[in-house]
Scaffold this motif. Sequence first.
Motif, PDB file in Angstrom:
ATOM      1  N   LEU A   1       0.862  -1.168   0.000  1.00  0.00           N
ATOM      2  CA  LEU A   1       0.000   0.000   0.000  1.00  0.00           C
ATOM      3  C   LEU A   1       0.901   1.220   0.000  1.00  0.00           C
ATOM      4  N   GLN A   2       0.310   2.381  -0.171  1.00  0.00           N
ATOM      5  CA  GLN A   2       1.105   3.591  -0.360  1.00  0.00           C
ATOM      6  C   GLN A   2       2.140   3.847   0.735  1.00  0.00           C
ATOM      7  N   GLY A   3       1.739   3.721   1.994  1.00  0.00           N
ATOM      8  CA  GLY A   3       2.670   4.056   3.075  1.00  0.00           C
ATOM      9  C   GLY A   3       3.975   3.296   2.987  1.00  0.00           C
ATOM     10  N   ARG A   4       3.886   1.995   2.869  1.00  0.00           N
ATOM     11  CA  ARG A   4       5.104   1.169   2.791  1.00  0.00           C
ATOM     12  C   ARG A   4       5.861   1.425   1.499  1.00  0.00           C
ATOM     13  N   TRP A   5       5.110   1.614   0.410  1.00  0.00           N
ATOM     14  CA  TRP A   5       5.750   1.896  -0.876  1.00  0.00           C
ATOM     15  C   TRP A   5       6.563   3.185  -0.813  1.00  0.00           C
ATOM     16  N   TRP A   6       5.982   4.225  -0.202  1.00  0.00           N
ATOM     17  CA  TRP A   6       6.702   5.495  -0.094  1.00  0.00           C
ATOM     18  C   TRP A   6       7.976   5.343   0.729  1.00  0.00           C
ATOM     19  N   VAL A   7       7.942   4.536   1.781  1.00  0.00           N
ATOM     20  CA  VAL A   7       9.152   4.316   2.579  1.00  0.00           C
ATOM     21  C   VAL A   7      10.231   3.680   1.709  1.00  0.00           C
TER      22      VAL A   7
ATOM     23  N   ILE B   1      10.523   3.873  -1.528  1.00  0.00           N
ATOM     24  CA  ILE B   1      10.961   4.905  -2.486  1.00  0.00           C
ATOM     25  C   ILE B   1      11.928   5.876  -1.821  1.00  0.00           C
ATOM     26  N   LEU B   2      11.573   6.338  -0.606  1.00  0.00           N
ATOM     27  CA  LEU B   2      12.437   7.290   0.093  1.00  0.00           C
ATOM     28  C   LEU B   2      13.807   6.687   0.368  1.00  0.00           C
ATOM     29  N   LEU B   3      13.848   5.430   0.729  1.00  0.00           N
ATOM     30  CA  LEU B   3      15.135   4.773   0.969  1.00  0.00           C
ATOM     31  C   LEU B   3      15.923   4.606  -0.325  1.00  0.00           C
ATOM     32  N   MET B   4      15.243   4.259  -1.397  1.00  0.00           N
ATOM     33  CA  MET B   4      15.925   4.080  -2.678  1.00  0.00           C
ATOM     34  C   MET B   4      16.540   5.386  -3.177  1.00  0.00           C
ATOM     35  N   ARG B   5      15.928   6.500  -2.825  1.00  0.00           N
ATOM     36  CA  ARG B   5      16.444   7.808  -3.258  1.00  0.00           C
ATOM     37  C   ARG B   5      17.777   8.156  -2.600  1.00  0.00           C
TER      38      ARG B   5
ATOM     39  N   ASP C   1      21.605   7.690  -1.545  1.00  0.00           N
ATOM     40  CA  ASP C   1      22.773   6.996  -2.102  1.00  0.00           C
ATOM     41  C   ASP C   1      23.139   5.760  -1.289  1.00  0.00           C
ATOM     42  N   SER C   2      23.020   5.873   0.031  1.00  0.00           N
ATOM     43  CA  SER C   2      23.385   4.763   0.915  1.00  0.00           C
ATOM     44  C   SER C   2      22.239   3.781   1.122  1.00  0.00           C
ATOM     45  N   LYS C   3      21.062   4.093   0.562  1.00  0.00           N
ATOM     46  CA  LYS C   3      19.846   3.282   0.750  1.00  0.00           C
ATOM     47  C   LYS C   3      19.444   3.192   2.223  1.00  0.00           C
ATOM     48  N   THR C   4      19.899   4.160   3.031  1.00  0.00           N
ATOM     49  CA  THR C   4      19.582   4.183   4.457  1.00  0.00           C
ATOM     50  C   THR C   4      19.105   5.564   4.871  1.00  0.00           C
ATOM     51  N   SER C   5      18.377   5.576   5.979  1.00  0.00           N
ATOM     52  CA  SER C   5      17.920   6.830   6.571  1.00  0.00           C
ATOM     53  C   SER C   5      17.509   6.542   8.008  1.00  0.00           C
ATOM     54  N   THR C   6      17.289   7.597   8.753  1.00  0.00           N
ATOM     55  CA  THR C   6      16.770   7.421  10.108  1.00  0.00           C
ATOM     56  C   THR C   6      15.246   7.398  10.060  1.00  0.00           C
ATOM     57  N   PRO C   7      14.621   6.736  11.007  1.00  0.00           N
ATOM     58  CA  PRO C   7      13.155   6.738  11.035  1.00  0.00           C
ATOM     59  C   PRO C   7      12.561   8.143  11.125  1.00  0.00           C
ATOM     60  N   SER C   8      13.209   9.027  11.875  1.00  0.00           N
ATOM     61  CA  SER C   8      12.655  10.379  12.017  1.00  0.00           C
ATOM     62  C   SER C   8      12.726  11.162  10.708  1.00  0.00           C
ATOM     63  N   VAL C   9      13.801  11.003   9.955  1.00  0.00           N
ATOM     64  CA  VAL C   9      13.900  11.675   8.657  1.00  0.00           C
ATOM     65  C   VAL C   9      12.863  11.104   7.694  1.00  0.00           C
TER      66      VAL C   9
ATOM     67  N   ALA D   1       9.994   9.809   8.508  1.00  0.00           N
ATOM     68  CA  ALA D   1       8.692  10.312   8.943  1.00  0.00           C
ATOM     69  C   ALA D   1       8.476  11.740   8.451  1.00  0.00           C
ATOM     70  N   ASP D   2       9.495  12.571   8.584  1.00  0.00           N
ATOM     71  CA  ASP D   2       9.376  13.957   8.123  1.00  0.00           C
ATOM     72  C   ASP D   2       9.127  14.017   6.618  1.00  0.00           C
ATOM     73  N   LYS D   3       9.891  13.236   5.861  1.00  0.00           N
ATOM     74  CA  LYS D   3       9.751  13.260   4.400  1.00  0.00           C
ATOM     75  C   LYS D   3       8.415  12.693   3.941  1.00  0.00           C
ATOM     76  N   ALA D   4       7.885  11.730   4.685  1.00  0.00           N
ATOM     77  CA  ALA D   4       6.609  11.114   4.312  1.00  0.00           C
ATOM     78  C   ALA D   4       5.415  11.884   4.874  1.00  0.00           C
ATOM     79  N   GLY D   5       5.678  12.806   5.795  1.00  0.00           N
ATOM     80  CA  GLY D   5       4.590  13.595   6.375  1.00  0.00           C
ATOM     81  C   GLY D   5       3.723  12.798   7.324  1.00  0.00           C
ATOM     82  N   VAL D   6       4.338  11.877   8.060  1.00  0.00           N
ATOM     83  CA  VAL D   6       3.607  11.070   9.039  1.00  0.00           C
ATOM     84  C   VAL D   6       4.279  11.213  10.398  1.00  0.00           C
ATOM     85  N   THR D   7       3.595  10.759  11.430  1.00  0.00           N
ATOM     86  CA  THR D   7       4.189  10.798  12.762  1.00  0.00           C
ATOM     87  C   THR D   7       5.284   9.741  12.866  1.00  0.00           C
TER      88      THR D   7
END
Length: 168
Positions: free
Chosen positions: A55-61, A63-67, A69-77, A79-85
């Motif tokens: 579904l969209q939520g997981r798909w967006w996560v 996508i955000l990770l794929m964007r 270079d390291s294929k990594t991010s913090t959960p808080s970043v 959340a901010d990029k996805a506009g969710v808590t």
Amino acid sequence: MLQLRDLPTAEVLGKFADRYPDADITAISSFLHLLRVATDLSVALDACLSKHGLLQGRWWVLILLMREDSKTSTPSVLADKAGVTRATMTGLIDGLEQGGLVERVYAKDDRRSVLVRLTDAGQAKLDIVMPDYYRRLRQCMQGLDDQKRTQLQQMLELINSGIHALTE
């Protein structure tokens, strides 16, 4: 989410305008049509993604990770990029981790510090989903040539700049 299927006619909107002098019939009609199309697009995107077990939520996560270079991010970043808590993001990450699509990587010196990494299985999932998504998106937008797509983007930016009026 409530989905208004029965958009009001000009006659119905005229009755509202008679009662409420601030009612701008063309603005209301345009807004309701835009809202209707946005809702339909969201439902259609969910239908497309569900064919791939997403579904969209997981798909967006993913996508955000794929964007990254390291294929990594913090959960808080994320959340901010996805506009969710952050709590919502934790749930999304939990589900993706259970499916083997992401993994949590903990810092050796501080177990409270965690990164989320797109796994090879997560990348493989995107490599299946994205061509299908792009094909369907191209079909959805085929009625608009490049000039009309540019005009649409410009109009949406103008509408977006006025959204604050609804939240004040």
